[in-house]
Design an enzyme around this catalytic site. Structure first.
Site, short mmCIF file in Angstrom:
data_model
loop_
_atom_site.label_atom_id
_atom_site.label_comp_id
_atom_site.label_asym_id
_atom_site.label_seq_id
_atom_site.Cartn_x
_atom_site.Cartn_y
_atom_site.Cartn_z
N TYR A 98 12.05 -10.94 -10.87
CA TYR A 98 11.22 -10.51 -11.99
C TYR A 98 11.26 -11.53 -13.12
O TYR A 98 10.28 -11.70 -13.86
CB TYR A 98 11.67 -9.13 -12.49
CG TYR A 98 11.24 -8.02 -11.57
CD1 TYR A 98 9.99 -7.45 -11.68
CD2 TYR A 98 12.09 -7.55 -10.57
CE1 TYR A 98 9.57 -6.43 -10.82
CE2 TYR A 98 11.70 -6.54 -9.71
CZ TYR A 98 10.44 -5.99 -9.83
OH TYR A 98 10.04 -5.00 -8.97
N GLU A 140 13.90 0.49 -7.51
CA GLU A 140 14.24 -0.25 -6.29
C GLU A 140 15.73 -0.22 -6.01
O GLU A 140 16.15 -0.14 -4.84
CB GLU A 140 13.72 -1.69 -6.41
CG GLU A 140 12.20 -1.76 -6.32
CD GLU A 140 11.60 -2.97 -7.02
OE1 GLU A 140 12.32 -3.96 -7.24
OE2 GLU A 140 10.39 -2.91 -7.36
N SER A 206 2.75 1.84 9.24
CA SER A 206 3.22 3.23 9.19
C SER A 206 3.95 3.58 10.48
O SER A 206 3.59 3.12 11.57
CB SER A 206 2.03 4.18 9.02
OG SER A 206 1.40 3.99 7.79
N GLY A 274 -6.20 4.41 9.25
CA GLY A 274 -5.54 5.33 8.32
C GLY A 274 -4.98 6.56 9.00
O GLY A 274 -4.26 7.36 8.38
N THR A 276 -2.64 6.56 11.10
CA THR A 276 -1.24 6.38 11.50
C THR A 276 -0.24 7.25 10.74
O THR A 276 0.58 7.92 11.38
CB THR A 276 -0.84 4.89 11.45
OG1 THR A 276 -1.21 4.34 10.18
CG2 THR A 276 -1.53 4.12 12.56
N VAL A 384 -2.77 3.35 0.40
CA VAL A 384 -3.65 2.20 0.58
C VAL A 384 -2.92 1.17 1.42
O VAL A 384 -1.79 0.80 1.09
CB VAL A 384 -4.06 1.58 -0.77
CG1 VAL A 384 -4.84 0.30 -0.55
CG2 VAL A 384 -4.89 2.57 -1.58
N GLY A 386 -2.26 -2.49 2.32
CA GLY A 386 -2.52 -3.74 1.61
C GLY A 386 -2.44 -3.52 0.11
O GLY A 386 -1.97 -2.48 -0.37
#
Length: 394
Positions: A98, A140, A206, A274, A276, A384, A386
């Site tokens: 970061y 995270e 997925s 989608g 999956t 989404v 990507g």
């Protein structure tokens, strides 16, 4: 969250920053990859960089976060931050990165806006950045603690199934023979491969098996670019990976997961690949004996293009109160519908919680129809594949 002085400065400069954010992000990535070419080779998706979609997603998230901080000063946009953090964790992003991003992003801001970036303006936008960065670092850190830490693990391919002309399912087990951790239906794993030019590229897929199985299962669509480059990793997996080969997988991540109770009506709407995450959700619901209504909706070019169609149908049939509605643009069979997905005439039960996955135009259309049918916006969740362009385009 923002100090009063910084909030006033960000509000005054947001139009100028917003107008230039596309150029800023373009210069940012150019600077970042000039200084750290390894990040483009081994971490960032080169296809998304070439297509410009990652730049759009970054610009959208910066603008959305700044706007949220001004409009809702006492709230943190946890939904947006959580989605980003899950993706970062699947890639193994480290806290120190970061600082690297900050260095090149703010240098790009100064390059583009010049003398308009006074010390006061720089300090205000610095506060915006570190509010976002520190929140992501904290999320995270928690995700890494829950999963056992960042990094990829070797998995052996034990089976390869040709689902359609462009979709292959891989079933994998740990190469070290160790245990397989659980996951939540709807989550994904990162898959790392080394390409012929030596680049180590990572993509997310997925999990399409049922939670609790002793193997991992992913279904990969070969990405045909057309006006943009073909998918490097998907083509590599299709062309070269066979049983006995070894892939690197992350632990499962992703925040599009089933929630609610056995009495919560659900709607699972997908289009194309989608499907999956919906397969894993249906497998989980069937295994748990979900008793409330489940409405399954899927759209595809044709039945032959409908990946995992047999599992899609079988899991829905195992549920005590489920209906499936399949839409095909061509070659629709008896019991299915011709055309694009349309919820007109499909019952949506009160209190429905909806999950969407597919191309953005599809998800936008379904979301609008669901709201018109009385589904609360807070009960509509999406994934989404990507870069997340929902914010950038909305």
């Amino acid at each position: 969250m923002l100090t009063e002085q910084s909030a006033a400065t960000v509000r005054a400069t947001l139009p100028a920053v917003g107008a230039a954010i596309g150029e800023i992000t373009e210069r940012f990535y150019a600077r970042l990859f000039d200084a750290h070419p390894d990040l483009l080779r081994d971490l960032f998706n080169r296809g998304n960089q070439a297509a410009g979609t990652q730049k759009q997603a970054l610009a959208g998230s910066i603008a959305a976060l700044a706007t949220h901080l001004l409009d809702h000063p006492d709230q943190r946009p946890d939904a947006m931050l959580g989605r980003i953090a899950h993706k970062h964790a699947s890639l193994g992003v480290a806290p120190e990165q970061y600082g690297v991003v900050h260095e090149h992003l703010f240098a790009a801001i100064v390059e583009v806006l010049g003398e308009a970036v006074t010390p006061e303006v720089a300090a205000a936008w610095d506060e915006v950045y570190w509010l976002m960065a520190n929140a992501l670092i904290a999320i995270e850190k928690r995700l890494y603690e829950e999963s056992g830490g960042p990094g990829l693990r070797a998995w052996e391919v034990v089976e390869r199934v040709e689902e359609t002309a462009d979709v292959v399912t891989f079933r994998l087990r740990p190469a070290d023979g160790g245990p397989v951790a659980g996951f939540r239906a709807g989550q994904y794993v990162s898959v790392g491969v080394t390409l012929p030019d030596g680049a180590r590229q990572i993509r997310q897929y997925s999990l399409t098996g049922a939670p609790g199985e002793a193997v991992r299962q992913i279904s990969v669509k070969r990405v045909r670019g057309g006006a943009t480059p073909d998918g490097e990793v998907s083509h590599h997996l299709h062309a070269h990976v066979r049983p006995g080969d070894v892939l690197e997988l992350s632990e499962p991540y992703g925040d599009l997961v089933l929630a609610g109770t056995p009495d919560t009506p659900l709607l699972l709407a997908s289009a194309g690949i989608g499907v999956t995450p919906m397969i894993a959700m249906l497998a989980d619901l069937a295994a748990g004996g979900h008793r409330a209504p489940v409405t399954v909706v899927h759209g595809d070019r044709s039945p032959a293009d409908h990946a995992l169609r047999a599992a899609h149908t079988a899991y829905a049939e195992k549920l005590p109160d489920a209906t499936a509605h399949f839409f095909y643009e061509r070659d629709a069979e008896p019991g299915t519908r011709t055309g694009l997905v349309d919820l007109t005439g499909i019952a949506v039960h009160p209190g429905t919680r909806a999950y969407l996955c597919g191309p953005l135009p599809f998800m936008r259309a379904i979301r609008t129809q669901l709201i018109e049918k009385g589904v609360a916006p807070a009960d509509i969740h999406y994934e989404v594949f990507g870069p997340d362009l929902w914010l950038a385009q909305g």
